[in-house]
Design a protein around this motif. Structure first.
Motif, PDB file in Angstrom:
ATOM      1  N   LEU A 201      11.737  -1.311   0.419  1.00 26.43           N
ATOM      2  CA  LEU A 201      12.943  -0.514   0.219  1.00 26.43           C
ATOM      3  C   LEU A 201      13.422  -0.583  -1.216  1.00 26.43           C
ATOM      4  N   ALA A 202      13.455  -1.794  -1.774  1.00 30.98           N
ATOM      5  CA  ALA A 202      13.903  -1.961  -3.157  1.00 30.98           C
ATOM      6  C   ALA A 202      12.960  -1.261  -4.127  1.00 30.98           C
ATOM      7  N   ASP A 203      11.656  -1.387  -3.897  1.00 24.70           N
ATOM      8  CA  ASP A 203      10.693  -0.748  -4.792  1.00 24.70           C
ATOM      9  C   ASP A 203      10.816   0.764  -4.727  1.00 24.70           C
ATOM     10  N   LEU A 204      11.054   1.288  -3.526  1.00 24.02           N
ATOM     11  CA  LEU A 204      11.228   2.738  -3.379  1.00 24.02           C
ATOM     12  C   LEU A 204      12.396   3.233  -4.203  1.00 24.02           C
ATOM     13  N   VAL A 205      13.525   2.543  -4.093  1.00 25.63           N
ATOM     14  CA  VAL A 205      14.728   2.975  -4.808  1.00 25.63           C
ATOM     15  C   VAL A 205      14.576   2.787  -6.313  1.00 25.63           C
ATOM     16  N   MET A 206      14.061   1.630  -6.725  1.00 24.34           N
ATOM     17  CA  MET A 206      13.998   1.302  -8.142  1.00 24.34           C
ATOM     18  C   MET A 206      12.889   2.042  -8.874  1.00 24.34           C
ATOM     19  N   SER A 207      11.935   2.598  -8.132  1.00 19.86           N
ATOM     20  CA  SER A 207      10.807   3.263  -8.776  1.00 19.86           C
ATOM     21  C   SER A 207      11.061   4.745  -9.042  1.00 19.86           C
ATOM     22  N   LEU A 208      12.186   5.276  -8.610  1.00 22.08           N
ATOM     23  CA  LEU A 208      12.444   6.706  -8.781  1.00 22.08           C
ATOM     24  C   LEU A 208      12.323   7.129 -10.236  1.00 22.08           C
ATOM     25  N   ASP A 209      12.915   6.360 -11.123  1.00 24.46           N
ATOM     26  CA  ASP A 209      12.837   6.676 -12.547  1.00 24.46           C
ATOM     27  C   ASP A 209      11.533   6.171 -13.161  1.00 24.46           C
ATOM     28  N   ASN A 210      11.110   4.982 -12.744  1.00 23.19           N
ATOM     29  CA  ASN A 210       9.940   4.353 -13.345  1.00 23.19           C
ATOM     30  C   ASN A 210       8.676   5.179 -13.227  1.00 23.19           C
ATOM     31  N   VAL A 211       8.485   5.814 -12.077  1.00 25.59           N
ATOM     32  CA  VAL A 211       7.229   6.521 -11.846  1.00 25.59           C
ATOM     33  C   VAL A 211       7.047   7.712 -12.785  1.00 25.59           C
ATOM     34  N   LEU A 212       8.137   8.233 -13.303  1.00 27.61           N
ATOM     35  CA  LEU A 212       8.014   9.360 -14.233  1.00 27.61           C
ATOM     36  C   LEU A 212       7.265   8.951 -15.490  1.00 27.61           C
ATOM     37  N   ALA A 213       7.570   7.758 -15.993  1.00 26.92           N
ATOM     38  CA  ALA A 213       6.887   7.277 -17.194  1.00 26.92           C
ATOM     39  C   ALA A 213       5.406   7.024 -16.910  1.00 26.92           C
TER      40      ALA A 213
ATOM     41  N   ALA B  95       3.658 -12.528   1.962  1.00 29.96           N
ATOM     42  CA  ALA B  95       4.737 -11.546   1.822  1.00 29.96           C
ATOM     43  C   ALA B  95       4.687 -10.867   0.455  1.00 29.96           C
ATOM     44  N   ILE B  96       4.438 -11.663  -0.591  1.00 29.05           N
ATOM     45  CA  ILE B  96       4.370 -11.100  -1.942  1.00 29.05           C
ATOM     46  C   ILE B  96       3.193 -10.146  -2.071  1.00 29.05           C
ATOM     47  N   PHE B  97       2.020 -10.557  -1.562  1.00 26.83           N
ATOM     48  CA  PHE B  97       0.832  -9.712  -1.698  1.00 26.83           C
ATOM     49  C   PHE B  97       0.985  -8.406  -0.923  1.00 26.83           C
ATOM     50  N   TRP B  98       1.292  -8.512   0.374  1.00 24.14           N
ATOM     51  CA  TRP B  98       1.369  -7.305   1.189  1.00 24.14           C
ATOM     52  C   TRP B  98       2.557  -6.428   0.804  1.00 24.14           C
ATOM     53  N   GLY B  99       3.652  -7.047   0.424  1.00 18.96           N
ATOM     54  CA  GLY B  99       4.794  -6.256  -0.042  1.00 18.96           C
ATOM     55  C   GLY B  99       4.473  -5.513  -1.325  1.00 18.96           C
ATOM     56  N   SER B 100       3.805  -6.183  -2.264  1.00 22.87           N
ATOM     57  CA  SER B 100       3.437  -5.558  -3.536  1.00 22.87           C
ATOM     58  C   SER B 100       2.406  -4.459  -3.335  1.00 22.87           C
ATOM     59  N   ALA B 101       1.391  -4.735  -2.500  1.00 22.77           N
ATOM     60  CA  ALA B 101       0.341  -3.745  -2.261  1.00 22.77           C
ATOM     61  C   ALA B 101       0.903  -2.493  -1.597  1.00 22.77           C
ATOM     62  N   ALA B 102       1.737  -2.691  -0.568  1.00 25.00           N
ATOM     63  CA  ALA B 102       2.335  -1.548   0.115  1.00 25.00           C
ATOM     64  C   ALA B 102       3.267  -0.773  -0.820  1.00 25.00           C
ATOM     65  N   ALA B 103       3.970  -1.514  -1.688  1.00 27.50           N
ATOM     66  CA  ALA B 103       4.876  -0.862  -2.636  1.00 27.50           C
ATOM     67  C   ALA B 103       4.099  -0.009  -3.647  1.00 27.50           C
TER      68      ALA B 103
ATOM     69  N   VAL C 273      -4.866  -1.545 -10.080  1.00 28.10           N
ATOM     70  CA  VAL C 273      -5.261  -2.682 -10.915  1.00 28.10           C
ATOM     71  C   VAL C 273      -4.042  -3.528 -11.288  1.00 28.10           C
ATOM     72  N   SER C 274      -2.864  -2.907 -11.296  1.00 26.09           N
ATOM     73  CA  SER C 274      -1.657  -3.635 -11.692  1.00 26.09           C
ATOM     74  C   SER C 274      -1.136  -4.552 -10.582  1.00 26.09           C
ATOM     75  N   ILE C 275      -1.654  -4.401  -9.351  1.00 21.17           N
ATOM     76  CA  ILE C 275      -1.173  -5.222  -8.232  1.00 21.17           C
ATOM     77  C   ILE C 275      -1.276  -6.717  -8.525  1.00 21.17           C
ATOM     78  N   PRO C 276      -2.454  -7.214  -8.968  1.00 16.45           N
ATOM     79  CA  PRO C 276      -2.546  -8.670  -9.221  1.00 16.45           C
ATOM     80  C   PRO C 276      -1.528  -9.156 -10.251  1.00 16.45           C
ATOM     81  N   LEU C 277      -1.230  -8.322 -11.256  1.00 14.26           N
ATOM     82  CA  LEU C 277      -0.277  -8.727 -12.283  1.00 14.26           C
ATOM     83  C   LEU C 277       1.130  -8.847 -11.709  1.00 14.26           C
ATOM     84  N   ILE C 278       1.517  -7.885 -10.857  1.00 14.15           N
ATOM     85  CA  ILE C 278       2.839  -7.922 -10.252  1.00 14.15           C
ATOM     86  C   ILE C 278       2.949  -9.105  -9.288  1.00 14.15           C
ATOM     87  N   VAL C 279       1.875  -9.329  -8.506  1.00 18.66           N
ATOM     88  CA  VAL C 279       1.851 -10.458  -7.570  1.00 18.66           C
ATOM     89  C   VAL C 279       1.987 -11.778  -8.328  1.00 18.66           C
ATOM     90  N   PHE C 280       1.255 -11.914  -9.432  1.00 20.34           N
ATOM     91  CA  PHE C 280       1.325 -13.133 -10.242  1.00 20.34           C
ATOM     92  C   PHE C 280       2.736 -13.340 -10.782  1.00 20.34           C
TER      93      PHE C 280
END
Length: 233
Positions: free
Chosen positions: A118-130, A49-57, A148-155
């Motif tokens: 869903l949470a990543d979509l909502v919370m990333s609205l501001d983050n993606v600008l940076a 769940a963590i891997f596929w959720g993070s990758a899709a996000a 490349v950041s996927i493994p770090l987020i998954v960890f």
């Protein structure tokens, strides 16, 4: 040169490093949500769940980054996002008991992945600008940095799930974080600022605190009510 990327250029590595740092720093709250969504799953399901959720996000975040500036200018979008974050925070704090049957396990894992997306979509609205700013308009570089950041987020999310098992208070803190972000999003929506002008930073922070209190209070209430024996219909 490969897809417009010059790996021998110091500028490439400078921009790539900026994307990585920005994404890691700004994804801290996302990792909390991922960990909270996966914590109720069986151990053998959590990793999936963590891997596929993070990758899709991340894939969704790449798409979102391309249109982020236009999206953030739309009125009421942040308001909708704020409501969704409150719902997610309350739902995660409330928690649900999943059965041991395979069908229920699969349903639980898919529900966790949907929550992560869903949470990543909502919370990333501001983050993606940076992150987009760090890429300086170089789309291949942006995609590479996010992938490349996927493994770090998954960890980070995997580590948090283990910590949450030992210190359940972190779950409450994570839910409060979602409420805080919801309060901030609500008061920075273009529909609000166009009507009342730019909201003072202290007011936005206070709105975030109110959002955190709301999510924790409502989630805790529903959690206790769910554990209490219910009589009647």
């Amino acid at each position: 040169m490969f897809f417009g990327l010059d790996f021998a250029s110091p500028l490439f590595w400078s921009a790539f490093g900026s994307i990585m740092i920005a994404n890691i720093v700004l994804s801290g709250d996302n990792a909390v949500v991922i960990a909270m969504a996966a914590r109720t799953l069986e151990p053998h399901q959590r990793g999936k769940a963590i891997f596929w959720g993070s990758a899709a996000a991340i894939v969704m975040r790449i798409i979102l980054t391309i249109v982020a500036i236009q999206l953030l200018s739309l009125p009421y979008l942040k308001m909708i996002g704020a409501v969704l974050l409150v719902y997610i925070g309350v739902d995660l704090l409330k928690g649900e008991d999943n059965g041991d049957e395979s069908g229920q396990e699969i349903s639980g894992m898919m529900a966790a992945i949907r929550t992560i997306l869903l949470a990543d979509l909502v919370m990333s609205l501001d983050n993606v600008l940076a992150v987009a700013a760090a890429a300086k308009g170089n789309l291949p570089l942006l995609v590479l940095g996010l992938l490349v950041s996927i493994p770090l987020i998954v960890f980070g999310a995997t580590l948090l799930t283990k910590v949450m098992e030992r210190f359940p208070i972190i779950i409450t803190i994570g839910a409060a974080l979602l409420g805080f972000l919801a309060g901030e999003m609500l008061l920075t929506d273009p529909a609000v600022t166009s009507r009342f002008g730019q909201i003072a930073e202290q007011t936005v922070t206070f709105g975030g605190i109110l959002g955190a209190v709301l999510v924790v209070a409502l989630g805790t209430y529903l959690q206790k009510r769910g554990k209490s024996p219910v009589t009647g219909s």
